[in-house]
Design a protein around this motif. Structure first.
Motif, PDB file in Angstrom:
ATOM      1  N   ALA A   4      32.287 -31.028  79.363  1.00 26.25           N
ATOM      2  CA  ALA A   4      31.285 -30.678  80.386  1.00 26.25           C
ATOM      3  C   ALA A   4      30.152 -29.592  79.505  1.00 26.25           C
ATOM      4  CB  ALA A   4      31.752 -29.727  81.277  1.00 26.25           C
ATOM      5  N   VAL A   5      28.790 -30.149  79.726  1.00 29.77           N
ATOM      6  CA  VAL A   5      27.769 -29.480  78.661  1.00 29.77           C
ATOM      7  C   VAL A   5      27.776 -27.926  79.293  1.00 29.77           C
ATOM      8  CG1 VAL A   5      25.447 -29.461  78.622  1.00 29.77           C
ATOM      9  CG2 VAL A   5      26.393 -31.525  78.513  1.00 29.77           C
ATOM     10  N   PHE A   6      27.563 -27.141  78.184  1.00 29.42           N
ATOM     11  CA  PHE A   6      27.250 -25.717  78.683  1.00 29.42           C
ATOM     12  C   PHE A   6      25.698 -25.506  78.444  1.00 29.42           C
ATOM     13  CE2 PHE A   6      26.220 -21.695  76.899  1.00 29.42           C
ATOM     14  CZ  PHE A   6      26.775 -20.940  77.759  1.00 29.42           C
ATOM     15  N   ARG A  38      22.949 -30.523  61.601  1.00 30.91           N
ATOM     16  CA  ARG A  38      23.576 -31.628  62.097  1.00 30.91           C
ATOM     17  C   ARG A  38      24.703 -31.152  63.295  1.00 30.91           C
ATOM     18  NH1 ARG A  38      24.153 -36.230  60.703  1.00 30.91           N
ATOM     19  NH2 ARG A  38      24.189 -36.782  62.653  1.00 30.91           N
ATOM     20  N   ARG A  39      24.891 -32.171  64.400  1.00 31.01           N
ATOM     21  CA  ARG A  39      25.753 -31.818  65.248  1.00 31.01           C
ATOM     22  C   ARG A  39      25.926 -30.448  66.052  1.00 31.01           C
ATOM     23  NH1 ARG A  39      26.161 -36.438  67.013  1.00 31.01           N
ATOM     24  NH2 ARG A  39      28.337 -36.165  67.758  1.00 31.01           N
ATOM     25  N   ILE A  40      24.992 -29.725  66.119  1.00 30.24           N
ATOM     26  CA  ILE A  40      25.066 -28.535  66.878  1.00 30.24           C
ATOM     27  C   ILE A  40      24.595 -28.671  68.331  1.00 30.24           C
ATOM     28  CG2 ILE A  40      24.877 -27.275  64.793  1.00 30.24           C
ATOM     29  CD1 ILE A  40      22.194 -26.409  65.912  1.00 30.24           C
ATOM     30  N   GLY A  41      24.402 -29.565  68.759  1.00 28.51           N
ATOM     31  CA  GLY A  41      23.817 -29.935  70.216  1.00 28.51           C
ATOM     32  C   GLY A  41      22.277 -30.047  70.437  1.00 28.51           C
ATOM     33  N   LYS A  42      21.532 -30.417  69.342  1.00 26.81           N
ATOM     34  CA  LYS A  42      19.981 -30.413  69.738  1.00 26.81           C
ATOM     35  C   LYS A  42      19.784 -31.580  70.706  1.00 26.81           C
ATOM     36  CE  LYS A  42      19.208 -31.901  65.483  1.00 26.81           C
ATOM     37  NZ  LYS A  42      20.737 -31.701  64.818  1.00 26.81           N
ATOM     38  N   THR A  43      20.165 -32.716  70.637  1.00 30.41           N
ATOM     39  CA  THR A  43      19.805 -33.629  71.585  1.00 30.41           C
ATOM     40  C   THR A  43      20.417 -33.360  73.042  1.00 30.41           C
ATOM     41  OG1 THR A  43      20.142 -35.754  70.021  1.00 30.41           O
ATOM     42  CG2 THR A  43      20.111 -36.341  71.948  1.00 30.41           C
ATOM     43  N   THR A  44      21.527 -32.796  72.997  1.00 30.94           N
ATOM     44  CA  THR A  44      21.997 -32.346  74.432  1.00 30.94           C
ATOM     45  C   THR A  44      21.109 -31.462  74.939  1.00 30.94           C
ATOM     46  OG1 THR A  44      24.086 -32.703  73.492  1.00 30.94           O
ATOM     47  CG2 THR A  44      24.036 -31.612  75.379  1.00 30.94           C
ATOM     48  N   GLU A 144      14.648 -36.164  66.283  1.00 31.05           N
ATOM     49  CA  GLU A 144      14.813 -36.719  64.753  1.00 31.05           C
ATOM     50  C   GLU A 144      13.226 -37.227  64.394  1.00 31.05           C
ATOM     51  OE1 GLU A 144      17.188 -35.764  63.132  1.00 31.05           O
ATOM     52  OE2 GLU A 144      18.775 -35.633  64.601  1.00 31.05           O
ATOM     53  N   LEU A 210      24.903 -22.901  69.518  1.00 29.94           N
ATOM     54  CA  LEU A 210      25.859 -22.564  70.590  1.00 29.94           C
ATOM     55  C   LEU A 210      26.308 -21.211  70.126  1.00 29.94           C
ATOM     56  CD1 LEU A 210      27.102 -25.788  71.820  1.00 29.94           C
ATOM     57  CD2 LEU A 210      25.657 -24.263  73.191  1.00 29.94           C
ATOM     58  N   PRO A 247      30.313 -28.215  68.645  1.00 31.54           N
ATOM     59  CA  PRO A 247      31.240 -28.134  69.756  1.00 31.54           C
ATOM     60  C   PRO A 247      32.229 -29.554  69.925  1.00 31.54           C
ATOM     61  CG  PRO A 247      28.865 -28.408  70.597  1.00 31.54           C
ATOM     62  CD  PRO A 247      28.742 -28.457  69.008  1.00 31.54           C
ATOM     63  N   GLU A 248      31.834 -30.467  69.228  1.00 30.21           N
ATOM     64  CA  GLU A 248      32.640 -31.747  69.393  1.00 30.21           C
ATOM     65  C   GLU A 248      34.019 -31.501  68.659  1.00 30.21           C
ATOM     66  OE1 GLU A 248      30.918 -35.158  67.604  1.00 30.21           O
ATOM     67  OE2 GLU A 248      31.398 -36.419  69.321  1.00 30.21           O
TER      68      GLU A 248
HETATM   69  N1  LIG Z   1      25.697 -27.512  75.179  1.00 26.80           N
HETATM   70  C1  LIG Z   1      26.778 -28.142  75.040  1.00 26.80           C
HETATM   71  N2  LIG Z   1      27.943 -28.173  75.802  1.00 26.80           N
HETATM   72  C2  LIG Z   1      28.817 -28.731  75.422  1.00 26.80           C
HETATM   73  N3  LIG Z   1      29.046 -29.788  74.497  1.00 26.80           N
HETATM   74  C3  LIG Z   1      27.874 -29.993  73.597  1.00 26.80           C
HETATM   75  C4  LIG Z   1      26.999 -29.026  73.946  1.00 26.80           C
HETATM   76  N4  LIG Z   1      25.791 -29.386  73.149  1.00 26.80           N
HETATM   77  C5  LIG Z   1      26.177 -30.560  72.458  1.00 26.80           C
HETATM   78  N5  LIG Z   1      27.686 -30.774  72.686  1.00 26.80           N
HETATM   79  C6  LIG Z   1      28.426 -31.784  72.202  1.00 26.80           C
HETATM   80  O1  LIG Z   1      28.269 -31.912  70.595  1.00 26.80           O
HETATM   81  C7  LIG Z   1      28.197 -33.169  70.205  1.00 26.80           C
HETATM   82  C8  LIG Z   1      26.872 -33.299  69.472  1.00 26.80           C
HETATM   83  O2  LIG Z   1      25.766 -33.206  70.237  1.00 26.80           O
HETATM   84  P1  LIG Z   1      24.371 -33.619  70.156  1.00 26.80           P
HETATM   85  O3  LIG Z   1      24.477 -34.788  69.706  1.00 26.80           O
HETATM   86  O4  LIG Z   1      23.595 -33.052  71.194  1.00 26.80           O
HETATM   87  O5  LIG Z   1      24.093 -32.748  68.653  1.00 26.80           O
HETATM   88  P2  LIG Z   1      22.799 -33.016  67.728  1.00 26.80           P
HETATM   89  O6  LIG Z   1      22.561 -31.815  67.120  1.00 26.80           O
HETATM   90  O7  LIG Z   1      21.748 -33.748  68.352  1.00 26.80           O
HETATM   91  O8  LIG Z   1      23.387 -34.054  66.794  1.00 26.80           O
HETATM   92  P3  LIG Z   1      22.937 -35.102  65.512  1.00 26.80           P
HETATM   93  O9  LIG Z   1      22.548 -33.927  64.343  1.00 26.80           O
HETATM   94  O10 LIG Z   1      23.879 -35.922  65.234  1.00 26.80           O
HETATM   95  O11 LIG Z   1      21.602 -35.502  66.111  1.00 26.80           O
HETATM   96  C9  LIG Z   1      28.425 -34.043  71.510  1.00 26.80           C
HETATM   97  O12 LIG Z   1      29.665 -34.578  71.200  1.00 26.80           O
HETATM   98  C10 LIG Z   1      27.831 -33.056  72.462  1.00 26.80           C
HETATM   99  O13 LIG Z   1      28.503 -33.597  73.754  1.00 26.80           O
END
Ligand SMILES: Nc1ncnc2c1ncn2[C@@H]1O[C@H](COP(=O)(O)OP(=O)(O)OP(=O)(O)O)[C@@H](O)[C@H]1O
Ligand SMILES: [Mg+2]
Length: 378
Positions: A4-6, A38-44, A144, A210, A247-248
Protein backbone atom coordinates in the motif's frame (compact mmCIF):
# COMPACT_ATOMS: atom_id res chain seq x y z
CA UNK A 1 2.63 -7.51 2.94
CA UNK A 2 0.67 -5.84 0.21
CA UNK A 3 2.45 -2.73 -0.90
CA UNK A 4 0.00 0.00 0.00
CA UNK A 5 1.22 3.48 -0.75
CA UNK A 6 2.27 5.61 2.17
CA UNK A 7 0.93 9.08 1.33
CA UNK A 8 2.74 12.35 1.89
CA UNK A 9 0.03 15.02 1.67
CA UNK A 10 2.11 17.61 3.52
CA UNK A 11 4.94 17.32 1.02
CA UNK A 12 2.46 17.42 -1.86
CA UNK A 13 0.92 20.62 -0.44
CA UNK A 14 4.37 22.21 -0.25
CA UNK A 15 5.13 21.36 -3.87
CA UNK A 16 1.71 22.66 -4.95
CA UNK A 17 2.39 25.93 -3.14
CA UNK A 18 5.72 26.17 -4.84
CA UNK A 19 4.22 25.49 -8.26
CA UNK A 20 1.43 28.00 -7.72
CA UNK A 21 3.89 30.61 -6.50
CA UNK A 22 2.41 30.90 -3.02
CA UNK A 23 5.82 30.81 -1.40
CA UNK A 24 6.92 34.40 -1.37
CA UNK A 25 10.54 33.42 -1.80
CA UNK A 26 10.23 30.74 -4.45
CA UNK A 27 10.94 31.75 -8.02
CA UNK A 28 8.73 28.96 -9.17
CA UNK A 29 7.54 30.94 -12.15
CA UNK A 30 10.49 29.23 -13.71
CA UNK A 31 9.12 25.76 -12.94
CA UNK A 32 9.57 23.29 -10.12
CA UNK A 33 12.45 20.86 -10.39
CA UNK A 34 12.64 17.84 -8.09
CA UNK A 35 15.61 15.50 -7.89
CA UNK A 36 15.91 12.23 -6.01
CA UNK A 37 17.97 9.06 -6.15
CA UNK A 38 16.85 5.92 -7.96
CA UNK A 39 13.92 3.89 -6.60
CA UNK A 40 13.04 6.10 -3.64
CA UNK A 41 9.47 6.79 -4.74
CA UNK A 42 9.60 9.82 -7.02
CA UNK A 43 7.07 8.55 -9.55
CA UNK A 44 4.77 7.26 -6.83
CA UNK A 45 4.83 10.68 -5.18
CA UNK A 46 4.11 12.50 -8.44
CA UNK A 47 1.20 10.24 -9.35
CA UNK A 48 -0.30 9.33 -6.00
CA UNK A 49 0.22 12.49 -3.97
CA UNK A 50 1.07 15.45 -6.16
CA UNK A 51 -1.43 14.76 -8.95
CA UNK A 52 -4.49 14.58 -6.66
CA UNK A 53 -3.25 17.60 -4.69
CA UNK A 54 -3.04 19.64 -7.90
CA UNK A 55 -6.41 18.36 -9.08
CA UNK A 56 -8.04 19.40 -5.84
CA UNK A 57 -6.82 22.93 -6.57
CA UNK A 58 -8.69 22.79 -9.87
CA UNK A 59 -5.60 22.15 -11.95
CA UNK A 60 -5.65 19.85 -15.00
CA UNK A 61 -2.68 17.48 -14.75
CA UNK A 62 -0.77 16.01 -17.66
CA UNK A 63 1.84 13.45 -16.67
CA UNK A 64 4.58 12.30 -19.03
CA UNK A 65 7.31 9.81 -18.18
CA UNK A 66 10.24 10.26 -20.54
CA UNK A 67 11.42 6.77 -19.67
CA UNK A 68 8.08 5.16 -20.45
CA UNK A 69 9.07 4.26 -23.97
CA UNK A 70 12.70 4.53 -24.95
CA UNK A 71 11.85 4.05 -28.62
CA UNK A 72 9.96 7.32 -28.71
CA UNK A 73 11.86 10.58 -28.42
CA UNK A 74 11.16 12.78 -25.39
CA UNK A 75 9.81 15.57 -27.56
CA UNK A 76 7.33 13.20 -29.18
CA UNK A 77 6.21 11.79 -25.83
CA UNK A 78 5.49 15.27 -24.51
CA UNK A 79 3.80 16.42 -27.71
CA UNK A 80 1.63 13.31 -27.83
CA UNK A 81 0.48 13.68 -24.23
CA UNK A 82 -0.56 17.29 -24.79
CA UNK A 83 -2.18 16.55 -28.14
CA UNK A 84 -4.14 13.65 -26.69
CA UNK A 85 -5.58 15.73 -23.87
CA UNK A 86 -6.41 18.46 -26.34
CA UNK A 87 -8.16 15.96 -28.58
CA UNK A 88 -10.10 14.66 -25.61
CA UNK A 89 -11.08 18.14 -24.49
CA UNK A 90 -12.28 19.00 -27.98
CA UNK A 91 -13.92 15.66 -28.59
CA UNK A 92 -15.73 15.47 -25.27
CA UNK A 93 -18.93 14.94 -27.22
CA UNK A 94 -17.44 12.18 -29.32
CA UNK A 95 -16.20 10.52 -26.09
CA UNK A 96 -14.13 7.83 -27.77
CA UNK A 97 -10.58 9.03 -27.29
CA UNK A 98 -9.27 6.29 -29.55
CA UNK A 99 -11.35 7.56 -32.41
CA UNK A 100 -9.83 11.02 -32.23
CA UNK A 101 -7.20 11.50 -34.88
CA UNK A 102 -6.99 15.24 -35.23
CA UNK A 103 -6.93 18.28 -33.00
CA UNK A 104 -7.95 21.80 -33.80
CA UNK A 105 -5.56 24.55 -32.91
CA UNK A 106 -6.71 28.13 -33.46
CA UNK A 107 -9.40 26.85 -35.81
CA UNK A 108 -7.02 24.78 -37.94
CA UNK A 109 -7.17 21.00 -37.82
CA UNK A 110 -3.95 19.05 -37.28
CA UNK A 111 -3.23 15.38 -37.42
CA UNK A 112 -2.49 14.24 -33.84
CA UNK A 113 0.90 13.00 -34.96
CA UNK A 114 1.86 16.40 -36.27
CA UNK A 115 1.63 18.39 -33.07
CA UNK A 116 5.10 19.30 -31.99
CA UNK A 117 6.58 18.26 -35.32
CA UNK A 118 5.13 20.66 -37.82
CA UNK A 119 5.93 24.28 -37.45
CA UNK A 120 2.24 25.17 -37.81
CA UNK A 121 1.06 23.35 -34.71
CA UNK A 122 3.56 24.22 -32.05
CA UNK A 123 3.49 22.76 -28.59
CA UNK A 124 2.91 26.20 -27.23
CA UNK A 125 -0.18 26.59 -29.44
CA UNK A 126 -1.51 23.21 -28.34
CA UNK A 127 -1.04 24.12 -24.68
CA UNK A 128 -2.72 27.49 -25.09
CA UNK A 129 -5.63 25.90 -26.91
CA UNK A 130 -5.96 23.21 -24.26
CA UNK A 131 -5.86 25.75 -21.45
CA UNK A 132 -8.52 27.84 -23.18
CA UNK A 133 -10.85 24.91 -23.81
CA UNK A 134 -10.50 23.57 -20.27
CA UNK A 135 -10.73 26.98 -18.66
CA UNK A 136 -8.36 25.95 -15.86
CA UNK A 137 -4.65 25.94 -15.20
CA UNK A 138 -2.59 23.06 -16.57
CA UNK A 139 0.24 21.33 -14.76
CA UNK A 140 2.61 19.44 -16.99
CA UNK A 141 4.54 16.92 -14.93
CA UNK A 142 7.58 15.58 -16.74
CA UNK A 143 9.10 12.57 -14.99
CA UNK A 144 12.74 11.70 -15.70
CA UNK A 145 13.03 15.06 -17.41
CA UNK A 146 16.81 14.79 -17.58
CA UNK A 147 16.39 12.64 -20.68
CA UNK A 148 15.85 15.71 -22.78
CA UNK A 149 19.35 16.80 -21.90
CA UNK A 150 20.77 13.66 -23.46
CA UNK A 151 19.37 14.46 -26.88
CA UNK A 152 20.18 17.85 -28.34
CA UNK A 153 17.01 18.10 -30.39
CA UNK A 154 14.82 17.38 -27.41
CA UNK A 155 16.07 20.46 -25.67
CA UNK A 156 13.93 22.31 -28.24
CA UNK A 157 10.82 20.90 -26.63
CA UNK A 158 11.90 22.46 -23.33
CA UNK A 159 12.32 25.82 -25.00
CA UNK A 160 8.84 25.40 -26.48
CA UNK A 161 7.46 24.68 -22.99
CA UNK A 162 9.23 27.66 -21.57
CA UNK A 163 7.83 29.93 -24.24
CA UNK A 164 4.34 28.48 -23.67
CA UNK A 165 4.71 29.19 -19.97
CA UNK A 166 5.88 32.74 -20.60
CA UNK A 167 2.93 33.53 -22.86
CA UNK A 168 0.35 31.79 -20.69
CA UNK A 169 1.49 33.11 -17.33
CA UNK A 170 0.82 36.79 -17.81
CA UNK A 171 -0.53 39.29 -15.27
CA UNK A 172 0.77 37.18 -12.40
CA UNK A 173 -1.71 34.39 -13.20
CA UNK A 174 -0.32 30.90 -13.39
CA UNK A 175 -2.04 29.03 -16.17
CA UNK A 176 0.79 26.67 -17.00
CA UNK A 177 2.73 24.96 -14.23
CA UNK A 178 5.81 22.99 -15.18
CA UNK A 179 6.98 20.33 -12.77
CA UNK A 180 10.00 18.23 -13.68
CA UNK A 181 11.57 15.39 -11.82
CA UNK A 182 14.66 13.31 -12.34
CA UNK A 183 17.06 10.88 -10.78
CA UNK A 184 20.11 12.45 -12.35
CA UNK A 185 20.72 15.83 -10.75
CA UNK A 186 23.61 16.65 -13.05
CA UNK A 187 21.59 16.26 -16.22
CA UNK A 188 18.61 18.00 -14.61
CA UNK A 189 20.92 20.88 -13.77
CA UNK A 190 21.74 21.26 -17.44
CA UNK A 191 18.17 22.49 -17.90
CA UNK A 192 18.67 25.35 -15.48
CA UNK A 193 22.26 26.31 -14.91
CA UNK A 194 23.64 28.16 -17.89
CA UNK A 195 22.33 31.30 -19.53
CA UNK A 196 21.56 29.21 -22.61
CA UNK A 197 19.62 26.57 -20.64
CA UNK A 198 15.83 26.66 -21.15
CA UNK A 199 15.00 27.24 -17.48
CA UNK A 200 17.99 29.32 -16.52
CA UNK A 201 17.81 30.44 -12.90
CA UNK A 202 15.33 27.82 -11.70
CA UNK A 203 16.23 26.03 -8.52
CA UNK A 204 16.47 22.27 -8.13
CA UNK A 205 14.91 20.88 -4.98
CA UNK A 206 15.79 17.54 -3.45
CA UNK A 207 12.72 15.38 -3.16
CA UNK A 208 13.01 14.00 0.37
CA UNK A 209 13.23 10.24 0.65
CA UNK A 210 10.63 8.43 2.74
CA UNK A 211 11.42 8.93 6.41
CA UNK A 212 10.63 7.63 9.87
CA UNK A 213 6.89 8.12 9.41
CA UNK A 214 6.99 5.66 6.57
CA UNK A 215 9.05 3.01 8.40
CA UNK A 216 6.83 3.41 11.47
CA UNK A 217 3.77 3.01 9.25
CA UNK A 218 5.23 -0.19 7.80
CA UNK A 219 5.94 -1.39 11.35
CA UNK A 220 2.32 -0.70 12.28
CA UNK A 221 1.02 -2.72 9.35
CA UNK A 222 3.41 -5.51 10.22
CA UNK A 223 2.18 -5.71 13.81
CA UNK A 224 -1.38 -5.89 12.55
CA UNK A 225 -0.51 -8.82 10.33
CA UNK A 226 1.75 -10.56 12.86
CA UNK A 227 0.64 -9.49 16.36
CA UNK A 228 3.22 -11.68 18.08
CA UNK A 229 6.24 -9.91 16.60
CA UNK A 230 8.06 -7.47 18.88
CA UNK A 231 9.00 -4.57 16.68
CA UNK A 232 11.12 -1.56 17.46
CA UNK A 233 10.44 1.51 15.31
CA UNK A 234 14.01 2.56 15.91
CA UNK A 235 15.41 -0.67 14.51
CA UNK A 236 12.94 -0.59 11.61
CA UNK A 237 14.10 2.83 10.52
CA UNK A 238 17.76 1.86 10.89
CA UNK A 239 17.08 -1.14 8.66
CA UNK A 240 15.23 1.03 6.13
CA UNK A 241 18.30 3.25 5.95
CA UNK A 242 20.38 0.18 5.07
CA UNK A 243 18.06 -0.43 2.14
CA UNK A 244 18.99 3.08 0.97
CA UNK A 245 15.43 4.22 1.78
CA UNK A 246 14.05 2.15 -1.06
CA UNK A 247 10.60 0.80 -0.13
CA UNK A 248 10.61 -2.11 -2.55
CA UNK A 249 13.57 -4.16 -1.27
CA UNK A 250 12.78 -3.10 2.30
CA UNK A 251 9.22 -4.40 2.22
CA UNK A 252 10.33 -7.54 0.45
CA UNK A 253 12.92 -8.21 3.16
CA UNK A 254 10.30 -7.63 5.86
CA UNK A 255 8.13 -10.21 4.19
CA UNK A 256 11.00 -12.70 4.35
CA UNK A 257 11.94 -11.88 7.93
CA UNK A 258 8.36 -11.97 9.22
CA UNK A 259 7.58 -15.32 7.65
CA UNK A 260 6.62 -17.56 10.60
CA UNK A 261 8.50 -20.45 8.97
CA UNK A 262 11.73 -18.47 8.91
CA UNK A 263 12.41 -18.85 12.62
CA UNK A 264 11.37 -17.70 16.10
CA UNK A 265 9.40 -14.45 16.35
CA UNK A 266 11.97 -13.04 18.74
CA UNK A 267 14.59 -13.10 15.99
CA UNK A 268 12.65 -10.92 13.57
CA UNK A 269 15.06 -7.99 13.73
CA UNK A 270 18.08 -10.26 13.43
CA UNK A 271 16.55 -11.76 10.28
CA UNK A 272 15.76 -8.31 8.90
CA UNK A 273 19.37 -7.29 9.48
CA UNK A 274 20.51 -10.43 7.75
CA UNK A 275 18.38 -9.42 4.74
CA UNK A 276 19.96 -5.96 4.90
CA UNK A 277 23.42 -7.57 4.84
CA UNK A 278 22.40 -9.46 1.72
CA UNK A 279 21.09 -6.29 0.11
CA UNK A 280 24.30 -4.42 0.90
CA UNK A 281 26.31 -7.24 -0.64
CA UNK A 282 24.21 -6.97 -3.77
CA UNK A 283 24.87 -3.22 -3.91
CA UNK A 284 28.58 -3.88 -3.31
CA UNK A 285 28.63 -6.12 -6.37
CA UNK A 286 27.01 -3.38 -8.41
CA UNK A 287 29.67 -0.92 -7.27
CA UNK A 288 32.41 -3.43 -8.13
CA UNK A 289 30.94 -3.78 -11.60
CA UNK A 290 30.91 -0.03 -12.08
CA UNK A 291 34.54 0.16 -10.99
CA UNK A 292 35.61 -2.65 -13.29
CA UNK A 293 34.10 -0.95 -16.29
CA UNK A 294 36.12 2.24 -15.72
CA UNK A 295 39.42 3.10 -17.38
CA UNK A 296 42.38 3.35 -14.97
CA UNK A 297 42.26 7.14 -15.11
CA UNK A 298 38.51 7.26 -14.49
CA UNK A 299 38.97 4.89 -11.56
CA UNK A 300 41.70 7.14 -10.15
CA UNK A 301 39.42 10.19 -10.38
CA UNK A 302 36.64 8.26 -8.66
CA UNK A 303 39.01 7.29 -5.87
CA UNK A 304 40.04 10.89 -5.40
CA UNK A 305 36.39 11.90 -5.01
CA UNK A 306 35.74 9.04 -2.62
CA UNK A 307 38.66 10.11 -0.47
CA UNK A 308 38.09 13.83 -0.55
CA UNK A 309 34.34 13.86 -0.21
CA UNK A 310 31.78 16.25 -1.65
CA UNK A 311 33.34 19.42 -2.97
CA UNK A 312 36.53 17.58 -3.93
CA UNK A 313 38.69 19.68 -6.26
CA UNK A 314 39.58 17.48 -9.18
CA UNK A 315 42.10 19.49 -11.16
CA UNK A 316 44.57 20.73 -8.58
CA UNK A 317 48.24 19.85 -8.90
CA UNK A 318 47.82 17.38 -6.04
CA UNK A 319 44.93 15.68 -7.76
CA UNK A 320 46.78 15.44 -11.08
CA UNK A 321 49.81 13.97 -9.30
CA UNK A 322 47.56 11.41 -7.63
CA UNK A 323 46.03 10.39 -10.99
CA UNK A 324 49.52 10.21 -12.52
CA UNK A 325 50.73 7.88 -9.79
CA UNK A 326 47.65 5.70 -10.19
CA UNK A 327 47.99 5.26 -13.95
CA UNK A 328 51.79 5.30 -14.13
CA UNK A 329 52.22 8.28 -16.46
CA UNK A 330 51.83 12.00 -16.14
CA UNK A 331 48.23 13.20 -16.42
CA UNK A 332 47.36 16.68 -17.62
CA UNK A 333 44.26 18.69 -16.79
CA UNK A 334 42.84 17.97 -20.25
CA UNK A 335 42.72 14.20 -19.92
CA UNK A 336 41.55 14.52 -16.30
CA UNK A 337 38.68 16.65 -17.57
CA UNK A 338 37.79 14.00 -20.17
CA UNK A 339 37.75 11.34 -17.46
CA UNK A 340 35.47 13.46 -15.27
CA UNK A 341 33.17 14.03 -18.23
CA UNK A 342 33.05 10.28 -18.87
CA UNK A 343 32.12 9.65 -15.22
CA UNK A 344 29.27 12.13 -15.56
CA UNK A 345 27.99 10.68 -18.79
CA UNK A 346 27.90 6.95 -18.14
CA UNK A 347 24.53 5.38 -17.35
CA UNK A 348 23.90 5.47 -14.45
CA UNK A 349 26.29 8.36 -13.83
CA UNK A 350 29.00 8.11 -11.19
CA UNK A 351 29.66 11.81 -10.66
CA UNK A 352 27.55 14.89 -10.88
CA UNK A 353 28.48 18.53 -10.97
CA UNK A 354 26.47 20.95 -8.90
CA UNK A 355 25.58 24.45 -10.00
CA UNK A 356 28.33 25.72 -7.75
CA UNK A 357 30.74 23.79 -9.90
CA UNK A 358 31.79 21.15 -7.38
CA UNK A 359 31.64 17.44 -7.94
CA UNK A 360 29.92 14.78 -5.86
CA UNK A 361 29.01 11.13 -6.05
CA UNK A 362 25.73 10.47 -7.76
CA UNK A 363 25.18 7.30 -5.75
CA UNK A 364 25.97 8.18 -2.17
CA UNK A 365 25.91 4.50 -1.16
CA UNK A 366 29.21 4.17 -2.99
CA UNK A 367 30.98 5.79 -0.04
CA UNK A 368 29.75 3.08 2.33
CA UNK A 369 31.09 0.47 -0.07
CA UNK A 370 34.43 2.25 -0.46
CA UNK A 371 34.98 2.58 3.31
CA UNK A 372 34.19 -1.09 3.73
CA UNK A 373 36.74 -1.96 1.06
CA UNK A 374 39.36 0.26 2.66
CA UNK A 375 38.71 -1.26 6.08
CA UNK A 376 39.12 -4.68 4.54
CA UNK A 377 42.37 -3.48 3.01
CA UNK A 378 41.39 -4.20 -0.58
N1 LIG B 1 5.08 6.19 -0.67
C1 LIG B 1 5.29 4.89 -0.91
N2 LIG B 1 4.72 3.93 -0.14
C2 LIG B 1 4.93 2.63 -0.41
N3 LIG B 1 5.70 2.17 -1.42
C3 LIG B 1 6.28 3.07 -2.21
C4 LIG B 1 6.12 4.47 -2.01
N4 LIG B 1 6.83 5.13 -2.94
C5 LIG B 1 7.40 4.18 -3.70
N5 LIG B 1 7.08 2.95 -3.29
C6 LIG B 1 7.50 1.70 -3.93
O1 LIG B 1 8.88 1.78 -4.25
C7 LIG B 1 9.15 1.35 -5.57
C8 LIG B 1 9.79 2.47 -6.37
O2 LIG B 1 8.86 3.52 -6.47
P1 LIG B 1 8.89 4.56 -7.67
O3 LIG B 1 8.85 3.88 -8.98
O4 LIG B 1 7.84 5.57 -7.37
O5 LIG B 1 10.33 5.20 -7.45
P2 LIG B 1 11.18 6.13 -8.42
O6 LIG B 1 12.02 6.97 -7.54
O7 LIG B 1 10.29 6.83 -9.38
O8 LIG B 1 12.05 5.04 -9.17
P3 LIG B 1 12.93 5.23 -10.50
O9 LIG B 1 14.24 5.82 -10.06
O10 LIG B 1 13.08 3.85 -11.04
O11 LIG B 1 12.15 6.13 -11.42
C9 LIG B 1 7.83 0.87 -6.12
O12 LIG B 1 7.75 -0.52 -5.94
C10 LIG B 1 6.81 1.57 -5.27
O13 LIG B 1 5.63 0.80 -5.13
MG1 LIG C 1 10.36 6.97 -11.47
Amino acid sequence: MNNAVFHRPQLAAEVVNLALGRNALGRAGAGVFLAGQRRIGKTTFLLQDLTPALQSEGVHVIYVDLWANKEVSPSELIANAIARDLAEAQGAVAKMAAAIKAVTIHGVSFDLQDVGRKAGASLADALKELQASLGKPIALIVDEAQHVAAEGKSMDVMFALKSARDTLNVDGKRKLLLIMSGSDRDKLLRLVNTPRAPFFGAQIHDLPALGREYSAHVAGRLVQAHPRLKISNEAMDAAFERFVRRPEPFEEAIGQAANPLAGPDADFHARLNFEADKYERKLDEEHEEVLEALSPLEAAVLRWVLEHGPGARLFTQNALTFYGQAVGRSVGAGSARDAVQALRNIEPPVLWKSDRGDYALENTDMLRWYRKRMDAGT
